[in-house]
Design an enzyme around this catalytic site. Structure first.
Site, PDB file in Angstrom:
ATOM      1  N   GLU A 212       0.861  -1.261   0.126  1.00 53.95           N
ATOM      2  CA  GLU A 212      -0.113  -0.108  -0.035  1.00 53.95           C
ATOM      3  C   GLU A 212       0.729   1.313   0.019  1.00 53.95           C
ATOM      4  OE1 GLU A 212      -2.201  -2.889   2.744  1.00 53.95           O
ATOM      5  OE2 GLU A 212      -0.153  -2.519   2.153  1.00 53.95           O
ATOM      6  N   GLY A 266       5.270  -2.094  14.759  1.00 49.41           N
ATOM      7  CA  GLY A 266       4.670  -1.249  14.120  1.00 49.41           C
ATOM      8  C   GLY A 266       3.647  -0.160  14.935  1.00 49.41           C
TER       9      GLY A 266
END
Length: 543
Positions: A212, A266
């Site tokens: 993405e 993350g």
């Protein structure tokens, strides 16, 4: 489940039967000191859990879970840099990212990580000074007016949420935008309002291969090159990544690449270089205060006993509601428009971390884990889904967050906001009986026939558990502490559930399947071997 933990679970299961039969309004009616007994202060914060469906005896049993699961031992292992993310063989040392340099080393695989952490922070500070001082110039010699962060997941949700939360502290001459979705509408609508010559892109991807992010980065690069030429890339793109070869291949000077480490997950990475857009949005001094708030919460978590430990209490109460009262969801209700993105941020932190079915030994769990988290900023939510919480017949534990002082002080607003927040938690606790409703309608002068008709619709069962967290104000320090609070809450729950909160293999599987389907959708591979539904959907798109 270890024997001590199994015994504690058994005792709590027995206690749940008795607790279910007691209404919250009766708990308050029979205990005038309930609030003082079931609220905890830390610094100038207040955590009120007196509206939870727990007695003192049940709280003692929940505190026993803390010891039975050896939470202090797991905290020590995390702080020592042990590979507690066992499925990936990594440490989970996000606490190091906000650890002050003067407080000594934090080791990972025997090496002190603090020099590298603070070197990167210094690099971020220097870069922010260049942007804010208008010394960094684009390809045409003009200063930067707009920052576009391109990332996804933890590389987007954390800094995006914090930028909105700290809107009162934004730099006056710089606008920060965020792009995450692979849908071209996300990038296109952001670019529509920008000028290439004054726009700087931050590409945030640890591997610089995230599908993405890299597709959005490629499209942003094309947009820039069309306007300013190939040589402009180096002045209008920087990277947050560990893969310098890929960064250089994109056209970004490796000197303008900011690093973080594999021991930073993350969804725990806001405190690292992933926070660069936030640094640019609010200034490095405010980012330092964010780190200081998180570190203060770290120190509280490490040292406070279970009965006074804010992350521990939130964790234990949710385990009680989930595993013993049968709740499968939780509503997060910040009465702060600035915290409007907090539910989305915590959805990733909590559900991606603890949405697991297999324990640390690879065996199926015998209990449910993370409840579905949802919510909206008050008072907007009151006009959307509160009806279901009040009268929908589901158990919906609620978590209210409010601030004593507003971050935007418009006369007449904040008092009404607090009144609504406290009224909702009271209504959820107390409810309204048929007798009370009838008496109220009669007192209003309504005819008896109308009273009989309408009273049933105006009754509320109440007994919905809630917690209220009251902060002094929403500033960088408080926000840092708040986010660290939830990080540690997730960790405590993972210990008790015996799961790894730092991996996300379900997410990885979806990416794997998407990569397999892409060439088929592009017409470069046949549909053989696909199930009929997937093949049919692809065929429908092609037609």
């Amino acid at each position: 489940m270890n024997p001590a933990l199994a015994t504690a679970f058994k005792a709590l299961k027995h206690a749940a039967g008795a607790e279910r039969s007691v209404h919250l309004r009766d708990r308050f009616a029979t205990d005038a000191q309930r609030f003082s007994r079931q609220s905890v202060s830390w610094n100038d914060w207040l955590l009120d859990y007196s509206k939870q469906r727990v007695s003192a005896q049940t709280m003692a049993l929940l505190h026993g879970l803390w010891q039975a699961a050896d939470v202090p031992g797991w905290i020590a292992r995390m702080r020592a840099g042990a590979p507690i993310n066992h499925s990936e063989g990594r440490a989970a040392l996000h606490i190091a990212l906000r650890h002050p340099a003067h407080k000594g080393p934090i080791l990972c695989a025997g090496r002190d990580v603090m020099p590298a952490v603070h070197a990167e922070l210094d690099k971020m500070q220097r870069f922010a000074a260049q942007i804010h001082g208008r010394h960094w110039r684009g390809a045409t010699g003009e200063p930067i007016t707009d920052i576009v962060n391109i990332g996804i997941g933890g590389s987007d949700l954390g800094p995006r949420m914090a930028t909105q939360a700290l809107a009162a502290f934004r730099h006056p001459e710089l606008k920060v935008h965020y792009v995450a979705n692979l849908d071209g509408a996300d990038l296109a609508t952001v670019l529509a309002g920008l000028q290439p010559r004054t726009t700087l892109f931050i590409i945030a991807s640890k591997t610089f291969t995230t599908q993405e992010t890299m597709q959005n980065a490629a499209s942003a690069r094309h947009w820039l090159v069309q306007a300013l030429g190939e040589t402009a890339v180096a002045r209008h793109f920087v990277a947050v990544s560990t893969h310098l070869a890929e960064v250089a291949r994109f056209g970004i000077d490796p000197e303008n690449a900011f690093s973080f480490w594999d021991w930073v997950g993350g969804r725990y990475s806001l405190w690292s270089a992933i926070g660069l857009p936030l640094v640019l949005a609010v200034g490095f001094d405010h980012f330092r205060q964010l780190l200081a708030g998180a570190h203060a919460m770290d120190e509280h978590f490490f040292s406070a006993p279970a009965a006074e430990n804010l992350p521990g209490l939130l964790a234990l109460l949710e385990i009680w509601n989930t595993n013993f009262l049968g709740a499968d969801n939780r509503a997060l209700l910040p009465y702060s428009q600035s915290l409007g993105l907090l539910p989305r941020y915590l959805q990733q932190l909590e559900m991606e971390s603890n949405g697991k079915q297999v324990d640390r030994q690879g065996l199926p769990l015998d209990c449910t884990t993370a409840p579905v988290l949802w919510g909206e900023a008050g008072t907007n939510g009151q006009h959307a889904f509160y009806q279901l919480i009040h009268q929908g017949g589901r158990l919906v534990p609620c978590e209210f967050i409010a601030c004593r002082q507003p971050d935007f002080a418009l006369p007449g607003h904040h008092e009404k906001l607090l009144a609504n927040c406290f009224a909702q938690s009271e209504a959820l606790m107390r409810g309204r009986t048929l007798a009370e409703t009838t008496a109220e309608l009669v007192a209003s002068g309504m005819a008896a026939e109308q009273v009989a008709l309408l009273a049933p619709y105006r009754c509320f069962p109440g007994n919905q558990p809630s917690t209220t967290l009251l902060l002094p104000r929403l500033d960088p320090f408080s926000l840092g502490a708040l986010l660290a609070l939830y990080e540690h809450k997730v960790f405590v729950q993972s210990i008790i559930w015996n799961i790894n909160p730092f991996d996300q293999w379900g997410v990885e599987y979806g990416k794997q399947l998407a990569n397999r389907l892409l060439p088929i959708i592009e017409g470069k591979a046949p549909t053989e071997g696909l199930d009929s539904s997937t093949a049919g959907l692809i065929a429908a798109c092609k037609s």
